[in-house]
Design an enzyme around this catalytic site. Structure first.
Site, PDB file in Angstrom:
ATOM      1  N   ARG A 233       0.970  -1.371  -0.225  1.00 33.69           N
ATOM      2  CA  ARG A 233      -0.320  -0.465  -0.019  1.00 33.69           C
ATOM      3  C   ARG A 233       1.043   1.403  -0.069  1.00 33.69           C
ATOM      4  O   ARG A 233       0.642   2.302   0.540  1.00 33.69           O
ATOM      5  CB  ARG A 233      -1.040  -0.222   1.087  1.00 33.69           C
TER       6      ARG A 233
ATOM      7  N   TYR B 287      -4.863 -16.961  -2.360  1.00 30.82           N
ATOM      8  CA  TYR B 287      -5.509 -16.793  -1.138  1.00 30.82           C
ATOM      9  C   TYR B 287      -6.968 -16.757  -0.764  1.00 30.82           C
ATOM     10  O   TYR B 287      -7.865 -17.266  -2.810  1.00 30.82           O
ATOM     11  CB  TYR B 287      -5.652 -14.667  -1.525  1.00 30.82           C
TER      12      TYR B 287
ATOM     13  N   GLU C 114      -5.548   3.746   5.568  1.00 30.40           N
ATOM     14  CA  GLU C 114      -5.156   3.377   4.051  1.00 30.40           C
ATOM     15  C   GLU C 114      -5.530   5.000   3.336  1.00 30.40           C
ATOM     16  O   GLU C 114      -5.507   5.563   2.413  1.00 30.40           O
ATOM     17  CB  GLU C 114      -5.603   2.230   4.162  1.00 30.40           C
TER      18      GLU C 114
ATOM     19  N   SER D 193     -10.728  -0.918   2.848  1.00 31.67           N
ATOM     20  CA  SER D 193      -9.975  -1.485   3.821  1.00 31.67           C
ATOM     21  C   SER D 193     -10.147   0.487   4.491  1.00 31.67           C
ATOM     22  O   SER D 193      -9.303   1.548   3.804  1.00 31.67           O
ATOM     23  CB  SER D 193      -9.303  -1.679   3.928  1.00 31.67           C
TER      24      SER D 193
HETATM   25  P1  FAD Z   1      -9.157   8.603  -5.247  1.00 33.09           P
HETATM   26  O1  FAD Z   1      -9.083   8.315  -4.060  1.00 33.09           O
HETATM   27  O2  FAD Z   1      -9.313   9.524  -6.296  1.00 33.09           O
HETATM   28  O3  FAD Z   1      -8.276   9.304  -5.372  1.00 33.09           O
HETATM   29  C1  FAD Z   1      -6.858   8.699  -4.446  1.00 33.09           C
HETATM   30  C2  FAD Z   1      -5.608   9.310  -4.141  1.00 33.09           C
HETATM   31  O4  FAD Z   1      -4.795   9.370  -5.482  1.00 33.09           O
HETATM   32  C3  FAD Z   1      -6.215  10.754  -3.486  1.00 33.09           C
HETATM   33  O5  FAD Z   1      -5.013  11.526  -2.816  1.00 33.09           O
HETATM   34  C4  FAD Z   1      -5.523  11.669  -5.063  1.00 33.09           C
HETATM   35  O6  FAD Z   1      -5.240  13.037  -5.092  1.00 33.09           O
HETATM   36  C5  FAD Z   1      -4.747  10.643  -5.762  1.00 33.09           C
HETATM   37  N1  FAD Z   1      -4.776  11.023  -7.260  1.00 33.09           N
HETATM   38  C6  FAD Z   1      -5.670  10.291  -7.817  1.00 33.09           C
HETATM   39  N2  FAD Z   1      -4.882  10.189  -9.491  1.00 33.09           N
HETATM   40  C7  FAD Z   1      -4.708  10.828  -9.230  1.00 33.09           C
HETATM   41  C8  FAD Z   1      -3.224  11.223 -10.545  1.00 33.09           C
HETATM   42  N3  FAD Z   1      -3.755  10.617 -11.585  1.00 33.09           N
HETATM   43  N4  FAD Z   1      -2.294  11.651 -10.209  1.00 33.09           N
HETATM   44  C9  FAD Z   1      -1.758  11.995  -9.106  1.00 33.09           C
HETATM   45  N5  FAD Z   1      -2.502  11.489  -8.118  1.00 33.09           N
HETATM   46  C10 FAD Z   1      -3.683  11.170  -8.213  1.00 33.09           C
HETATM   47  N6  FAD Z   1      -7.678  -0.631  -2.970  1.00 33.09           N
HETATM   48  C11 FAD Z   1      -7.099  -1.926  -2.991  1.00 33.09           C
HETATM   49  O7  FAD Z   1      -5.370  -1.775  -3.295  1.00 33.09           O
HETATM   50  N7  FAD Z   1      -7.586  -3.346  -3.133  1.00 33.09           N
HETATM   51  C12 FAD Z   1      -8.604  -3.498  -3.206  1.00 33.09           C
HETATM   52  O8  FAD Z   1      -8.951  -4.632  -2.937  1.00 33.09           O
HETATM   53  C13 FAD Z   1      -9.188  -2.426  -2.852  1.00 33.09           C
HETATM   54  N8  FAD Z   1     -10.402  -3.561  -2.405  1.00 33.09           N
HETATM   55  C14 FAD Z   1     -11.803  -1.736  -2.357  1.00 33.09           C
HETATM   56  C15 FAD Z   1     -12.849  -1.936  -2.599  1.00 33.09           C
HETATM   57  C16 FAD Z   1     -13.846  -0.797  -2.293  1.00 33.09           C
HETATM   58  C17 FAD Z   1     -15.457  -1.041  -1.998  1.00 33.09           C
HETATM   59  C18 FAD Z   1     -13.327   0.535  -2.219  1.00 33.09           C
HETATM   60  C19 FAD Z   1     -14.513   1.340  -2.256  1.00 33.09           C
HETATM   61  C20 FAD Z   1     -12.075   0.847  -2.312  1.00 33.09           C
HETATM   62  C21 FAD Z   1     -11.382  -0.180  -2.487  1.00 33.09           C
HETATM   63  N9  FAD Z   1     -10.449   0.333  -2.596  1.00 33.09           N
HETATM   64  C22 FAD Z   1      -9.329  -1.017  -3.000  1.00 33.09           C
HETATM   65  C23 FAD Z   1      -9.050   1.355  -2.704  1.00 33.09           C
HETATM   66  C24 FAD Z   1     -10.150   2.152  -3.734  1.00 33.09           C
HETATM   67  O9  FAD Z   1     -10.094   1.650  -4.965  1.00 33.09           O
HETATM   68  C25 FAD Z   1      -8.318   2.212  -4.542  1.00 33.09           C
HETATM   69  O10 FAD Z   1      -6.694   2.804  -3.408  1.00 33.09           O
HETATM   70  C26 FAD Z   1      -7.676   2.657  -5.942  1.00 33.09           C
HETATM   71  O11 FAD Z   1      -6.705   2.725  -6.795  1.00 33.09           O
HETATM   72  C27 FAD Z   1      -8.128   4.104  -5.564  1.00 33.09           C
HETATM   73  O12 FAD Z   1      -8.703   4.591  -7.025  1.00 33.09           O
HETATM   74  P2  FAD Z   1      -9.262   5.943  -7.331  1.00 33.09           P
HETATM   75  O13 FAD Z   1      -9.369   6.726  -8.827  1.00 33.09           O
HETATM   76  O14 FAD Z   1     -11.062   6.380  -6.622  1.00 33.09           O
HETATM   77  O15 FAD Z   1      -8.291   7.373  -6.575  1.00 33.09           O
HETATM   78  N1  EPU Z   2     -10.953 -10.576   9.917  1.00 34.91           N
HETATM   79  C1  EPU Z   2     -11.692 -11.163  10.750  1.00 34.91           C
HETATM   80  N2  EPU Z   2     -12.914 -10.619  10.849  1.00 34.91           N
HETATM   81  C2  EPU Z   2     -13.240  -9.506  10.348  1.00 34.91           C
HETATM   82  C3  EPU Z   2     -12.863  -9.528   9.131  1.00 34.91           C
HETATM   83  C4  EPU Z   2     -11.295 -10.612   8.609  1.00 34.91           C
HETATM   84  O1  EPU Z   2     -11.641 -12.569  11.756  1.00 34.91           O
HETATM   85  O2  EPU Z   2     -14.392  -9.208  10.084  1.00 34.91           O
HETATM   86  C5  EPU Z   2     -10.024 -12.133   9.002  1.00 34.91           C
HETATM   87  C6  EPU Z   2     -10.304 -13.172   8.008  1.00 34.91           C
HETATM   88  O3  EPU Z   2     -11.156 -13.777   8.246  1.00 34.91           O
HETATM   89  C7  EPU Z   2      -9.581 -13.144   7.223  1.00 34.91           C
HETATM   90  C8  EPU Z   2      -8.389 -12.270   7.657  1.00 34.91           C
HETATM   91  O4  EPU Z   2      -8.703 -11.512   8.660  1.00 34.91           O
HETATM   92  O5  EPU Z   2      -8.367 -14.864   7.893  1.00 34.91           O
HETATM   93  C9  EPU Z   2      -7.527 -11.441   6.841  1.00 34.91           C
HETATM   94  O6  EPU Z   2      -9.522 -11.031   5.748  1.00 34.91           O
HETATM   95  P1  EPU Z   2      -9.341 -10.706   4.316  1.00 34.91           P
HETATM   96  O7  EPU Z   2      -9.088 -11.671   3.790  1.00 34.91           O
HETATM   97  O8  EPU Z   2     -10.853 -10.314   4.514  1.00 34.91           O
HETATM   98  O9  EPU Z   2      -8.268  -9.616   3.934  1.00 34.91           O
HETATM   99  P2  EPU Z   2      -8.180  -7.496   4.699  1.00 34.91           P
HETATM  100  O10 EPU Z   2      -6.493  -8.182   5.108  1.00 34.91           O
HETATM  101  O11 EPU Z   2      -9.019  -7.573   5.474  1.00 34.91           O
HETATM  102  C10 EPU Z   2      -6.948  -7.332   2.261  1.00 34.91           C
HETATM  103  C11 EPU Z   2      -6.990  -5.725   1.474  1.00 34.91           C
HETATM  104  C12 EPU Z   2      -8.297  -5.459   1.150  1.00 34.91           C
HETATM  105  C13 EPU Z   2      -7.830  -6.282  -0.313  1.00 34.91           C
HETATM  106  C14 EPU Z   2      -8.115  -8.606   0.573  1.00 34.91           C
HETATM  107  C15 EPU Z   2      -8.112  -9.107  -0.217  1.00 34.91           C
HETATM  108  C16 EPU Z   2      -5.418  -4.376   2.766  1.00 34.91           C
HETATM  109  C17 EPU Z   2      -5.808  -3.298   4.061  1.00 34.91           C
HETATM  110  N3  EPU Z   2      -6.863  -4.805   2.658  1.00 34.91           N
HETATM  111  O12 EPU Z   2      -8.006  -6.829   2.941  1.00 34.91           O
HETATM  112  O13 EPU Z   2      -7.784  -4.616   0.003  1.00 34.91           O
HETATM  113  O14 EPU Z   2      -9.175  -6.818  -1.094  1.00 34.91           O
HETATM  114  O15 EPU Z   2      -6.928  -8.385   1.398  1.00 34.91           O
HETATM  115  O16 EPU Z   2      -7.158  -9.663  -0.861  1.00 34.91           O
HETATM  116  O17 EPU Z   2      -4.672  -4.687   2.956  1.00 34.91           O
HETATM  117  C18 EPU Z   2      -8.457  -2.059   0.208  1.00 34.91           C
HETATM  118  O18 EPU Z   2      -7.197  -1.884   0.434  1.00 34.91           O
HETATM  119  O19 EPU Z   2      -9.260  -1.401   0.376  1.00 34.91           O
HETATM  120  C19 EPU Z   2      -8.890  -3.252   0.503  1.00 34.91           C
HETATM  121  C20 EPU Z   2     -10.835  -3.882   0.325  1.00 34.91           C
END
Ligand code: FAD
Ligand code: EPU
Length: 350
Positions: free
Chosen positions: A167, A198, A333, A237
């Site tokens: 991250r 995973y 995050e 997250s």
């Molecule tokens: P924004 O929220 O629009 O911007 C984020 C930051 O980047 C801000 O500081 C902004 O100023 C800057 N920025 C944006 N675009 C630019 C650019 N072109 N140049 C310079 N700076 C810029 N993240 C994960 O890593 N893994 C996941 O599994 C994951 N799951 C998610 C699930 C949900 C339901 C949600 C809502 C979010 C999740 N995220 C996850 C977080 C998010 O999707 C990512 O961080 C994504 O890359 C953000 O993209 P965005 O375009 O919405 O960024």
């Molecule tokens: N867990 C619990 N209780 C909860 C949530 C999680 O016990 O309420 C346990 C799960 O059972 C599992 C472990 O925690 O053993 C990890 O949970 P999960 O697999 O859901 O993943 P996570 O670590 O919570 C991370 C990323 C996600 C990404 C998933 C899958 C971060 C901060 N988050 O979540 O990214 O989608 O793994 O790879 O690293 C995001 O960054 O926004 C995001 C959603």
């Protein structure tokens, strides 16, 4: 360039952040080329107003109205260059990430399926090195094209220069404050190997599995525990998973042998923040319009007209409970945006 500007502080950002927080900006500008991006930035600088670039608004928490210009990066276009052993994609920063995943799979190009359904734009993906289900952007990123919004200079950073970490990347450093990401280079090998280490992916057969099956399982897993932002506001997250040293991990595991943990290549140990929050029995805990999601405790949700301050108060409570129980202090995050731009999230909830 399409700009919405009426009175001061009149443009709502509610539909432009997936948390669904109501806050206004003075101006919202849609930029679909580099010239527009830079002009919008320079206009704000000239007026001594703050400016911020956003993609999908899926990793931000708005703490108040924004006293300047929100510039939406909508630079689009995908080109594919095929070589003997890989497909090299050059992708405009404003392309939708999940759209790109589907586009490549439909063309028979594999490699992005584990990162399906991550919201937001391609240009935001390198910033926190998005990752899910065993794969991170750094596994496929070849380069990132940047534009210095002050000098107009363009620069291509190699994946190594991006300094990707969990991250994390160079784009979170302060020296990149005036930099816009305008395109991302992605390289997908023709020698595709499934990543099945995973969750439910472990049940798939590595010999016969297809990229499409992985895509389907990932989408199913995500939909079963992560709230859909179109229905319930959230930013994924809220906190990062804490990375601790061996001693801290041993201490936790002595008392809680069931705590999930992941060994890192450098010997450190990543813990599951969701598990720690869950153990503090905070699922469903509510503050104002914000709550801890019942299906995934690492996700904070907007249950109804939450303000940025509701989410901050909730995050502070969660951090304190986890810290006092486990002596592990979570860091957000999600990026916190105040009236003048980004503010320090850890200090805000400390
Ligand atoms: P924004 O929220 O629009 O911007 C984020 C930051 O980047 C801000 O500081 C902004 O100023 C800057 N920025 C944006 N675009 C630019 C650019 N072109 N140049 C310079 N700076 C810029 N993240 C994960 O890593 N893994 C996941 O599994 C994951 N799951 C998610 C699930 C949900 C339901 C949600 C809502 C979010 C999740 N995220 C996850 C977080 C998010 O999707 C990512 O961080 C994504 O890359 C953000 O993209 P965005 O375009 O919405 O960024
Ligand atoms: N867990 C619990 N209780 C909860 C949530 C999680 O016990 O309420 C346990 C799960 O059972 C599992 C472990 O925690 O053993 C990890 O949970 P999960 O697999 O859901 O993943 P996570 O670590 O919570 C991370 C990323 C996600 C990404 C998933 C899958 C971060 C901060 N988050 O979540 O990214 O989608 O793994 O790879 O690293 C995001 O960054 O926004 C995001 C959603």
């Amino acid at each position: 360039m399409f700009s919405k500007q009426d009175d001061t502080m009149s443009v709502s950002l509610k539909s432009l952040n997936t948390f669904g927080i109501q806050a206004n900006a003075e101006q919202v500008i849609y930029a679909d080329n580099e010239h527009q991006l830079r002009t919008a930035w320079q206009d704000a600088v000239q007026k001594k107003k703050p400016a911020i670039i956003l993609g999908g608004g899926s990793n931000i928490l708005l703490l108040s109205d924004f006293s300047g210009s929100v510039i939406l990066n909508r630079l689009c276009g995908i080109t594919i260059h095929e070589t003997e052993d890989a497909w090299h994609l050059h992708v405009g920063a404003g392309e939708n990430w999940h759209g790109l995943v589907k586009y490549t799979l439909n063309k028979g190009i594999a490699g992005l399926e584990n990162m399906a359904l991550i919201p937001g734009c391609v240009g935001s993906a390198p910033i926190q090195n998005i990752g899910a289900y065993g794969c991170e952007l750094q596994n496929v990123c070849e380069y990132v094209d940047c534009l210095n919004l002050v000098s107009g200079a363009r620069k291509r950073l190699s994946a190594q220069e991006c300094q990707f970490g969990y991250r994390d990347s160079v784009f979170k450093h302060s020296e990149m404050a005036d930099t816009a990401i305008v395109a991302v280079g992605i390289s997908l090998s023709k020698d595709w190997r499934p990543i099945l280490n995973y969750g439910d992916l472990k049940q798939l057969d590595a010999e016969t599995v297809t990229p499409r099956q992985i895509f389907d399982v990932v989408c199913h897993m995500r939909r079963s525990k992560l709230p859909d932002p179109d229905i319930t506001g959230n930013a994924g997250s809220f906190f990062k998973n804490p990375v601790v040293n061996e001693q801290q991990a041993k201490l936790l595991l002595q008392h809680h042998p069931d705590a999930p943990y992941y060994l890192q290549p450098d010997g450190s140990i990543k813990l599951a923040a969701g598990w720690l929050i869950d153990r503090c029995e905070l699922k469903g805990y509510r503050y104002g319009g914000a709550a801890v999601h019942r299906k995934q405790a690492l996700v904070l949700i907007n249950v109804g007209d939450a303000t940025g301050q509701d989410v901050v108060a909730l995050a502070r409570h969660v951090r304190r409970c986890v810290g006092e129980t486990f002596n592990i202090w979570l860091e957000p995050e999600v990026r916190f945006i105040g009236s003048q731009g980004e503010i320090n999230s850890v200090e805000t909830i400390a």
